[in-house]
Design a protein around this motif. Sequence first.
Motif, PDB file in Angstrom:
ATOM      1  N   ALA A  60       0.837  -1.192   0.000  1.00 18.22           N
ATOM      2  CA  ALA A  60       0.000   0.000   0.000  1.00 18.22           C
ATOM      3  C   ALA A  60       0.871   1.241   0.000  1.00 18.22           C
ATOM      4  O   ALA A  60       2.073   1.182   0.270  1.00 18.22           O
ATOM      5  N   GLU A  61       0.255   2.351  -0.336  1.00 22.36           N
ATOM      6  CA  GLU A  61       0.957   3.615  -0.275  1.00 22.36           C
ATOM      7  C   GLU A  61       0.185   4.525   0.670  1.00 22.36           C
ATOM      8  O   GLU A  61      -0.939   4.917   0.396  1.00 22.36           O
ATOM      9  N   LEU A  62       0.800   4.811   1.799  1.00 15.39           N
ATOM     10  CA  LEU A  62       0.136   5.627   2.811  1.00 15.39           C
ATOM     11  C   LEU A  62       0.639   7.054   2.717  1.00 15.39           C
ATOM     12  O   LEU A  62       1.779   7.297   2.348  1.00 15.39           O
ATOM     13  N   ILE A  63      -0.210   7.979   3.084  1.00 23.69           N
ATOM     14  CA  ILE A  63       0.211   9.369   3.218  1.00 23.69           C
ATOM     15  C   ILE A  63       0.216   9.669   4.716  1.00 23.69           C
ATOM     16  O   ILE A  63      -0.832   9.646   5.360  1.00 23.69           O
ATOM     17  N   LEU A  64       1.395   9.933   5.239  1.00 23.89           N
ATOM     18  CA  LEU A  64       1.525  10.196   6.672  1.00 23.89           C
ATOM     19  C   LEU A  64       1.956  11.642   6.885  1.00 23.89           C
ATOM     20  O   LEU A  64       2.459  12.287   5.970  1.00 23.89           O
ATOM     21  N   SER A  65       1.779  12.127   8.094  1.00 26.99           N
ATOM     22  CA  SER A  65       2.256  13.469   8.437  1.00 26.99           C
ATOM     23  C   SER A  65       3.534  13.327   9.247  1.00 26.99           C
ATOM     24  O   SER A  65       3.560  12.620  10.249  1.00 26.99           O
ATOM     25  N   CYS A  66       4.560  14.048   8.834  1.00 23.70           N
ATOM     26  CA  CYS A  66       5.842  13.991   9.523  1.00 23.70           C
ATOM     27  C   CYS A  66       5.683  14.597  10.917  1.00 23.70           C
ATOM     28  O   CYS A  66       5.083  15.652  11.081  1.00 23.70           O
ATOM     29  N   SER A  67       6.230  13.914  11.918  1.00 25.30           N
ATOM     30  CA  SER A  67       6.054  14.400  13.290  1.00 25.30           C
ATOM     31  C   SER A  67       6.979  15.588  13.595  1.00 25.30           C
ATOM     32  O   SER A  67       6.802  16.258  14.596  1.00 25.30           O
ATOM     33  N   ARG A  68       7.957  15.851  12.736  1.00 22.97           N
ATOM     34  CA  ARG A  68       8.830  16.999  12.979  1.00 22.97           C
ATOM     35  C   ARG A  68       8.412  18.231  12.187  1.00 22.97           C
ATOM     36  O   ARG A  68       8.303  19.310  12.730  1.00 22.97           O
ATOM     37  N   CYS A  69       8.204  18.066  10.874  1.00 24.11           N
ATOM     38  CA  CYS A  69       7.917  19.257  10.055  1.00 24.11           C
ATOM     39  C   CYS A  69       6.435  19.367   9.702  1.00 24.11           C
ATOM     40  O   CYS A  69       6.017  20.344   9.095  1.00 24.11           O
ATOM     41  N   LEU A  70       5.651  18.367  10.071  1.00 25.45           N
ATOM     42  CA  LEU A  70       4.200  18.348   9.885  1.00 25.45           C
ATOM     43  C   LEU A  70       3.754  18.258   8.421  1.00 25.45           C
ATOM     44  O   LEU A  70       2.579  18.359   8.122  1.00 25.45           O
ATOM     45  N   GLN A  71       4.714  18.095   7.514  1.00 24.92           N
ATOM     46  CA  GLN A  71       4.355  17.951   6.109  1.00 24.92           C
ATOM     47  C   GLN A  71       3.880  16.528   5.844  1.00 24.92           C
ATOM     48  O   GLN A  71       4.327  15.587   6.483  1.00 24.92           O
ATOM     49  N   LYS A  72       2.994  16.430   4.852  1.00 21.38           N
ATOM     50  CA  LYS A  72       2.565  15.087   4.464  1.00 21.38           C
ATOM     51  C   LYS A  72       3.598  14.466   3.529  1.00 21.38           C
ATOM     52  O   LYS A  72       4.201  15.168   2.730  1.00 21.38           O
ATOM     53  N   TYR A  73       3.776  13.198   3.679  1.00 20.22           N
ATOM     54  CA  TYR A  73       4.696  12.520   2.778  1.00 20.22           C
ATOM     55  C   TYR A  73       4.175  11.125   2.486  1.00 20.22           C
ATOM     56  O   TYR A  73       3.368  10.580   3.238  1.00 20.22           O
ATOM     57  N   SER A  74       4.635  10.613   1.371  1.00 20.26           N
ATOM     58  CA  SER A  74       4.134   9.322   0.947  1.00 20.26           C
ATOM     59  C   SER A  74       5.046   8.201   1.459  1.00 20.26           C
ATOM     60  O   SER A  74       6.260   8.310   1.421  1.00 20.26           O
ATOM     61  N   SER A  75       4.451   7.194   1.993  1.00 20.09           N
ATOM     62  CA  SER A  75       5.213   6.105   2.591  1.00 20.09           C
ATOM     63  C   SER A  75       4.731   4.765   2.036  1.00 20.09           C
ATOM     64  O   SER A  75       3.687   4.264   2.429  1.00 20.09           O
ATOM     65  N   PRO A  76       5.472   4.215   1.092  1.00 16.53           N
ATOM     66  CA  PRO A  76       5.060   2.908   0.568  1.00 16.53           C
ATOM     67  C   PRO A  76       5.344   1.818   1.599  1.00 16.53           C
ATOM     68  O   PRO A  76       6.385   1.840   2.241  1.00 16.53           O
ATOM     69  N   ILE A  77       4.427   0.926   1.789  1.00 15.83           N
ATOM     70  CA  ILE A  77       4.671  -0.163   2.733  1.00 15.83           C
ATOM     71  C   ILE A  77       4.437  -1.508   2.056  1.00 15.83           C
ATOM     72  O   ILE A  77       3.656  -1.621   1.117  1.00 15.83           O
ATOM     73  N   GLU A  78       5.139  -2.478   2.546  1.00 13.40           N
ATOM     74  CA  GLU A  78       4.932  -3.845   2.097  1.00 13.40           C
ATOM     75  C   GLU A  78       4.975  -4.719   3.346  1.00 13.40           C
ATOM     76  O   GLU A  78       5.975  -4.736   4.056  1.00 13.40           O
ATOM     77  N   LEU A  79       3.890  -5.387   3.622  1.00 16.60           N
ATOM     78  CA  LEU A  79       3.786  -6.134   4.878  1.00 16.60           C
ATOM     79  C   LEU A  79       3.554  -7.606   4.607  1.00 16.60           C
ATOM     80  O   LEU A  79       2.888  -7.968   3.637  1.00 16.60           O
ATOM     81  N   ASN A  80       4.084  -8.412   5.488  1.00 12.19           N
ATOM     82  CA  ASN A  80       3.732  -9.826   5.451  1.00 12.19           C
ATOM     83  C   ASN A  80       2.505 -10.034   6.325  1.00 12.19           C
ATOM     84  O   ASN A  80       2.465  -9.586   7.457  1.00 12.19           O
TER      85      ASN A  80
END
Length: 158
Positions: A60-80
Amino acid sequence: MYINLSDLKEIGGRKQVSLELEFHDLEFVNREIEIEKPIELELEIFNTTDSFVIEGKLKAELILSCSRCLQKYSSPIELNISEDVLKSEMEDEEELYLDEIVVDNIILSLPMKPLCSDSCKGICPECGQNLNEAECDCEIEILDPRLAKLKDFYNEDE
Ligand SMILES: [Zn+2]
Ligand SMILES: [Zn+2]
């Protein structure tokens, strides 16, 4: 979303499923998590006596908010994925409800302090400037109030 298991009645049987799941955004402990693209699932389902064992991968590709600069960024994940769904807890043994499994696995994978990058400089506590984009002219003095008192004490003493 449900996976139809009516063709997996035999104990010991297995079935491969690959599917895309269009998912609404998640809300988790007041953090909004956007999910950009459909979630990709490649699963294998085993029918055991008491349960259905589900193993495979989730992308999946999640959009998270950075805890330091508060900007949104895209975070690809691959989980078992590795789950054991008890038949006694299923409403219907011919239908496997997937949403909960997907949501639980994504939430467990979330970082406690999401960072857009390890070197993120955050924002200036004075002016709010995103320090990744530009520097600011604030002079930031972080002074412990107890130390400040000590400093006064020694200054008076001189
Ligand atoms: Zn950041
Ligand atoms: Zn500043």
